[in-house]
Design a protein around this motif. Structure first.
Motif, mmCIF file in Angstrom:
data_model
loop_
_atom_site.group_PDB
_atom_site.id
_atom_site.type_symbol
_atom_site.label_atom_id
_atom_site.label_comp_id
_atom_site.label_asym_id
_atom_site.label_seq_id
_atom_site.Cartn_x
_atom_site.Cartn_y
_atom_site.Cartn_z
ATOM 1 N N ILE A 1 0.833 -1.209 0.000
ATOM 2 C CA ILE A 1 0.000 0.000 0.000
ATOM 3 C C ILE A 1 0.865 1.256 0.000
ATOM 4 N N GLY A 2 1.830 1.315 0.913
ATOM 5 C CA GLY A 2 2.652 2.507 1.042
ATOM 6 C C GLY A 2 3.621 2.723 -0.103
ATOM 7 N N VAL A 3 4.163 1.630 -0.626
ATOM 8 C CA VAL A 3 5.194 1.727 -1.662
ATOM 9 C C VAL A 3 4.602 1.850 -3.064
ATOM 10 N N PHE A 4 3.444 1.214 -3.308
ATOM 11 C CA PHE A 4 2.895 1.202 -4.663
ATOM 12 C C PHE A 4 1.525 1.878 -4.766
ATOM 13 N N VAL A 5 0.562 1.455 -3.942
ATOM 14 C CA VAL A 5 -0.819 1.922 -4.098
ATOM 15 C C VAL A 5 -0.943 3.429 -3.883
ATOM 16 N N VAL A 6 -0.414 3.932 -2.760
ATOM 17 C CA VAL A 6 -0.552 5.363 -2.452
ATOM 18 C C VAL A 6 0.170 6.237 -3.474
ATOM 19 N N PRO A 7 1.456 5.986 -3.759
ATOM 20 C CA PRO A 7 2.135 6.839 -4.749
ATOM 21 C C PRO A 7 1.502 6.790 -6.134
ATOM 22 N N ILE A 8 1.132 5.594 -6.590
ATOM 23 C CA ILE A 8 0.537 5.476 -7.920
ATOM 24 C C ILE A 8 -0.811 6.181 -7.962
ATOM 25 N N THR A 9 -1.602 6.047 -6.898
ATOM 26 C CA THR A 9 -2.910 6.701 -6.851
ATOM 27 C C THR A 9 -2.757 8.222 -6.929
ATOM 28 N N ILE A 10 -1.828 8.775 -6.163
ATOM 29 C CA ILE A 10 -1.608 10.221 -6.178
ATOM 30 C C ILE A 10 -1.133 10.668 -7.553
ATOM 31 N N ALA A 11 -0.215 9.905 -8.150
ATOM 32 C CA ALA A 11 0.295 10.255 -9.481
ATOM 33 C C ALA A 11 -0.811 10.222 -10.526
ATOM 34 N N VAL A 12 -1.683 9.222 -10.454
ATOM 35 C CA VAL A 12 -2.783 9.110 -11.411
ATOM 36 C C VAL A 12 -3.741 10.287 -11.253
ATOM 37 N N ILE A 13 -4.036 10.668 -10.009
ATOM 38 C CA ILE A 13 -4.927 11.808 -9.773
ATOM 39 C C ILE A 13 -4.338 13.077 -10.386
ATOM 40 N N LEU A 14 -3.039 13.279 -10.219
ATOM 41 C CA LEU A 14 -2.384 14.459 -10.791
ATOM 42 C C LEU A 14 -2.429 14.433 -12.314
ATOM 43 N N LEU A 15 -2.309 13.262 -12.893
ATOM 44 C CA LEU A 15 -2.406 13.158 -14.344
ATOM 45 C C LEU A 15 -3.830 13.444 -14.823
ATOM 46 N N VAL A 16 -4.813 12.977 -14.070
ATOM 47 C CA VAL A 16 -6.212 13.195 -14.444
ATOM 48 C C VAL A 16 -6.551 14.686 -14.439
ATOM 49 N N VAL A 17 -6.007 15.411 -13.456
ATOM 50 C CA VAL A 17 -6.282 16.860 -13.391
ATOM 51 C C VAL A 17 -5.288 17.647 -14.239
ATOM 52 N N ARG A 18 -4.581 16.959 -15.112
ATOM 53 C CA ARG A 18 -3.684 17.582 -16.092
ATOM 54 C C ARG A 18 -2.523 18.316 -15.437
ATOM 55 N N ARG A 19 -1.872 17.613 -14.505
ATOM 56 C CA ARG A 19 -0.665 18.137 -13.885
ATOM 57 C C ARG A 19 0.462 17.106 -14.045
ATOM 58 N N PRO A 20 0.888 16.815 -15.296
ATOM 59 C CA PRO A 20 1.900 15.770 -15.518
ATOM 60 C C PRO A 20 3.246 16.086 -14.877
ATOM 61 N N TRP A 21 3.681 17.356 -14.911
ATOM 62 C CA TRP A 21 4.953 17.689 -14.278
ATOM 63 C C TRP A 21 4.879 17.494 -12.763
ATOM 64 N N ALA A 22 3.741 17.818 -12.188
ATOM 65 C CA ALA A 22 3.559 17.596 -10.753
ATOM 66 C C ALA A 22 3.601 16.100 -10.431
ATOM 67 N N ALA A 23 2.996 15.292 -11.289
ATOM 68 C CA ALA A 23 3.013 13.842 -11.085
ATOM 69 C C ALA A 23 4.437 13.299 -11.160
ATOM 70 N N LEU A 24 5.196 13.772 -12.146
ATOM 71 C CA LEU A 24 6.585 13.324 -12.280
ATOM 72 C C LEU A 24 7.414 13.775 -11.085
ATOM 73 N N TYR A 25 7.164 14.987 -10.622
ATOM 74 C CA TYR A 25 7.872 15.483 -9.434
ATOM 75 C C TYR A 25 7.577 14.610 -8.223
ATOM 76 N N PHE A 26 6.309 14.280 -8.005
ATOM 77 C CA PHE A 26 5.933 13.472 -6.850
ATOM 78 C C PHE A 26 6.602 12.095 -6.887
ATOM 79 N N VAL A 27 6.557 11.443 -8.038
ATOM 80 C CA VAL A 27 7.152 10.107 -8.163
ATOM 81 C C VAL A 27 8.667 10.176 -7.973
ATOM 82 N N THR A 28 9.308 11.177 -8.562
ATOM 83 C CA THR A 28 10.760 11.318 -8.443
ATOM 84 C C THR A 28 11.180 11.592 -7.007
ATOM 85 N N ALA A 29 10.462 12.471 -6.325
ATOM 86 C CA ALA A 29 10.783 12.790 -4.936
ATOM 87 C C ALA A 29 10.597 11.574 -4.044
ATOM 88 N N SER A 30 9.539 10.804 -4.275
ATOM 89 C CA SER A 30 9.297 9.598 -3.481
ATOM 90 C C SER A 30 10.418 8.579 -3.669
#
Length: 280
Positions: free
Chosen positions: A117-146
């Protein structure tokens, strides 16, 4: 007697129907300025470009370096002197709170901050939400920082090899310092706070990180100083990675804000009675 209905505005005055608005700006100026964000700042393309160019990155870079240095120094001190008095006192106090309700809370936080959950589900869910709201750079930033936070945690764990408390009641990997769960929580708190710069977002991010730290010591998975080191690593990694994505993310945020402002303006104009007629 003059007809009141035929009275004209005094010279130099501005009526509600003239081009000047209540703030004294003309319609031409309003059009040039374009839509504005919640703070009243212009979202006109030229204004967005100017704001993006002046995004400050020195402060987050310096703060990120400082946080990581603090974590490293804390690890060195722990390696040289062993347990701090606060580690033992905190452990004794927190263990007295163990019970059914505390176990439910702590095991829930354990699952939320680690494992699948912590390593895959939560980060992927947050990244997908950011992509859905059209924030791809924010999604990439979140995944990279994690990913950066997790990597630094593993490096420090293997560097210091601190033993975990003997009263641990949950399965954990090698190395007690720093806490990976708390580092992950701090990374999420800082990254989301940067992506959505609102006071309430930062507040709940801090609450989540503190609760994660308490749960880790409750389970005996970490000493309290491990959680402090984890928070420093998570926040430091998030700030350092942000300096790389700062301008792209700000440009993306302002563009998205302009799109929402224009859409809301069009929606409001289409629902007035009678419909608003554009000026010639």
């Amino acid at each position: 007697m003059s007809d009141p209905d035929s009275a004209q505005p005094a010279a130099g005055s501005t009526s509600a129907d003239d081009d000047g608005g209540r703030d004294g700006r003309t319609s031409a100026e309003v059009t040039e300025r374009g839509p504005v964000d919640a703070t009243g700042e212009s979202l006109h393309p030229a204004a967005r470009a100017k704001r993006t160019e002046h995004v400050g990155r020195f402060v987050p870079f310096a703060a990120g370096i400082a946080a990581l240095v603090i974590a490293l120094v804390l690890g060195i001190v722990i390696a040289l002197r062993g347990l701090f008095e606060i580690d033992e006192e905190w452990a004794e106090d927190i263990f007295t709170l163990r019970g059914p309700i505390g176990d439910l809370f702590a095991y829930g936080m354990n699952a939320l901050g680690g494992g699948v959950i912590g390593v895959f589900v939560v980060p992927i869910t947050i990244a997908v939400i950011l992509l859905v709201v059209r924030r791809p750079w924010a999604a990439l930033y979140f995944v990279t920082a994690s990913a950066a936070s997790a990597l630094i945690v593993q490096l420090l764990k293997n560097l210091f090899g601190r033993s975990r408390p003997e009263d641990i009641i949950v399965l954990s990997d090698f190395g007690s310092f720093p806490s990976g769960h708390v580092a992950n929580a701090a990374t999420i708190a800082v990254t989301i706070g940067i992506i959505v710069p609102r006071g309430w977002v930062w507040f709940w991010g801090v609450v989540y990180t503190v609760l994660m730290a308490i749960s880790r010591t409750y389970l005996g998975a970490h000493w309290i100083t491990d959680t402090i080191g984890g928070a420093m690593v998570g926040a430091g990694a998030a700030l350092l990675v942000w300096t790389v994505f700062a301008q792209r993310m700000e440009r993306e945020r302002l563009t998205r804000a302009a799109e929402i402002a224009e859409r809301n303006g069009a929606f409001a104009a289409s629902h007035v009675t009678p419909p608003a007629v554009p000026r010639a």
